[in-house]
Design an enzyme around this catalytic site. Structure first.
Site, PDB file in Angstrom:
ATOM      1  N   SER A  67       0.826  -1.201   0.000  1.00  0.00           N
ATOM      2  CA  SER A  67       0.000   0.000   0.000  1.00  0.00           C
ATOM      3  C   SER A  67       0.866   1.260   0.000  1.00  0.00           C
ATOM      4  CB  SER A  67      -0.910   0.034   1.226  1.00  0.00           C
ATOM      5  OG  SER A  67      -1.482   1.326   1.340  1.00  0.00           O
ATOM      6  N   ASP A 174     -21.964   0.654   4.327  1.00  0.00           N
ATOM      7  CA  ASP A 174     -20.735   1.115   3.675  1.00  0.00           C
ATOM      8  C   ASP A 174     -20.415   0.299   2.430  1.00  0.00           C
ATOM      9  OD1 ASP A 174     -20.756   2.637   5.907  1.00  0.00           O
ATOM     10  OD2 ASP A 174     -19.044   1.679   6.867  1.00  0.00           O
ATOM     11  N   TYR A 224     -18.839   1.109  19.155  1.00  0.00           N
ATOM     12  CA  TYR A 224     -19.787   0.773  18.084  1.00  0.00           C
ATOM     13  C   TYR A 224     -20.540  -0.500  18.454  1.00  0.00           C
ATOM     14  CZ  TYR A 224     -21.517  -0.285  13.382  1.00  0.00           C
ATOM     15  OH  TYR A 224     -22.323  -0.558  12.298  1.00  0.00           O
TER      16      TYR A 224
END
Ligand code: GLA
Length: 387
Positions: A67, A174, A224
């Site tokens: 990445s 999402d 969450y």
């Protein structure tokens, strides 16, 4: 962008063989927060910023990931024969998780690949860099191995990877928004049955402005999951007096008439948010269809108040951004977006005031919080594609 990732790919992995390039967007949710695991509605849209990848198929079983956003981690190596979560694999657990999920569903992936990623969504900002990475990886595999599935299934597979491989108990919003994105449209999704409708976003002279609080989420994931369980518990209590499947089945009136079945005031607040936010989302889409942007903005503001006071997922950073936004000229609506506890806000701002908005909100934020916020004027884009 394509040239940039191809150049880096050659540098990291060499430039022999066929190298293919892909893109998947990030997303912003306009309204309908913390409703997707409560059987309610959401209203997100895909962005033109997102994650890019350059890929080459291999002849063996090896997977190599790199990445450009985490260059210090170098190449992360794995194998299609050994897909388990490894802490040291860091971000690469996301693509590994998607390959694992695809294999789990019976799709055949016989060879490995070299993949280089580059994302221009700020990390941990609440714009779904992880869903973008997941859906992108699934899309790459679909193309590379001619796997036969629809984008809806890609969203579900990506969510499955996040739930079961990464261990974050997220809803479907999402991954759905990233996989199903459509230029200039937001997605009105009923998470109880995955029925969805595209709604054109015609903001006339206004822009969507995202402000990143730059607060790292930290405790976010555990909070969450805590909110999720509080809602599940409240639903159980309401089910003793009502025949419902989810909190999204209730109108505000029905909730008020039966809320005493919930045995704890904190859970009453959590469930209230889920019920009212779902109804607000339905109203917001109606307002938008009627070209009533002012009403849409008011509902965005009310959403933030509910997330701040009843759901308690905002915090001083997001509140400062939003409450300052509300006092600015040309602001139609402003709220936190995503899971909360840090991350981003989304505001609709009249075009002529955008610059002033960024300057004023930025200054107030830095004075009060001690570090800078970042601002992005964004456009609504399509789902994943080959580039
Ligand atoms: C995160 C999750 C979504 C959704 C939002 C809150 O982004 O991944 O599923 O629950 O938070 O609306």
């Amino acid at each position: 962008m394509k040239e940039k990732i191809l150049e880096k790919f050659s540098e990291i992995f060499g430039n022999d063989g066929e190298i293919q390039t892909f893109f998947a967007p990030g997303r912003v949710n306009l309204i309908g927060e913390h409703t997707d695991y409560n059987g309610g509605h959401v209203f997100p849209c895909a962005l033109t910023i997102g994650t890019y990848a350059a890929v080459r198929k291999r002849k063996d079983k090896t997977l190599r990931f790199y990445s450009m956003n985490f260059e210090h981690l170098g190449i992360i190596t794995s194998s299609i024969l050994e897909l388990t979560y490894k802490k040291e694999d860091d971000w690469a657990n996301y693509p590994k998780g998607v390959i694992w999920a695809l294999k789990h569903r019976g799709y055949e992936i016989e060879e490995g690949m070299d993949v280089l990623y580059f994302g221009n969504i700020p990390n941990a900002s609440g714009l779904s860099s992880s869903a973008s990475l997941e859906v992108l990886t699934g899309y790459i595999l679909k193309e590379l191995f001619q796997l036969n599935f629809y984008m809806l299934e890609l969203a579900l597979i990506s969510q499955f990877a996040e739930n079961k491989f990464i261990g974050v108990n997220c809803g479907i919003m999402d991954q759905f928004a990233v996989a199903m994105g459509k230029k200039d449209n937001a997605i009105f999704l009923d998470t109880s049955n995955l029925a969805c409708e595209y709604a054109p976003i015609k903001l006339e002279n206004a822009k969507i402005v995202i402000a990143s609080s730059n607060k790292k989420r930290g405790l976010g994931d555990s909070k969450y999951n805590e909110r999720r369980s509080e809602c599940e518990e409240a639903l159980k209590e309401l089910k003793t007096v009502l025949t419902i499947e989810s909190l999204g089945d209730l109108t505000e009136e029905e909730f008020e008439a039966h809320k005493k079945a919930i045995g704890d005031p904190v859970r009453v607040k959590r469930a209230k948010h889920a019920v009212y936010e779902n109804q607000r989302t339905i109203k917001a889409v109606k307002a938008l269809k009627a070209n009533d942007i002012a009403e849409f903005g008011q509902l965005m503001n009310a959403s933030h108040v509910s997330l701040r006071d009843d759901y308690e997922v905002t915090g001083i950073e997001l509140d400062t951004l939003v409450e300052t936004a509300w006092t600015q000229k040309g602001v139609i609506g402003s709220r936190m977006t995503g899971a909360g506890f840090g991350g981003c806000t989304v505001s609709i701002v009249e075009e002529g005031y955008v610059q002033e908005f960024i300057e004023n909100v930025g200054k107030t934020y830095e004075n009060k919080i001690g570090y800078k916020a970042d601002f992005y004027v964004v456009d609504i884009g399509n789902g994943p594609s080959r580039i």
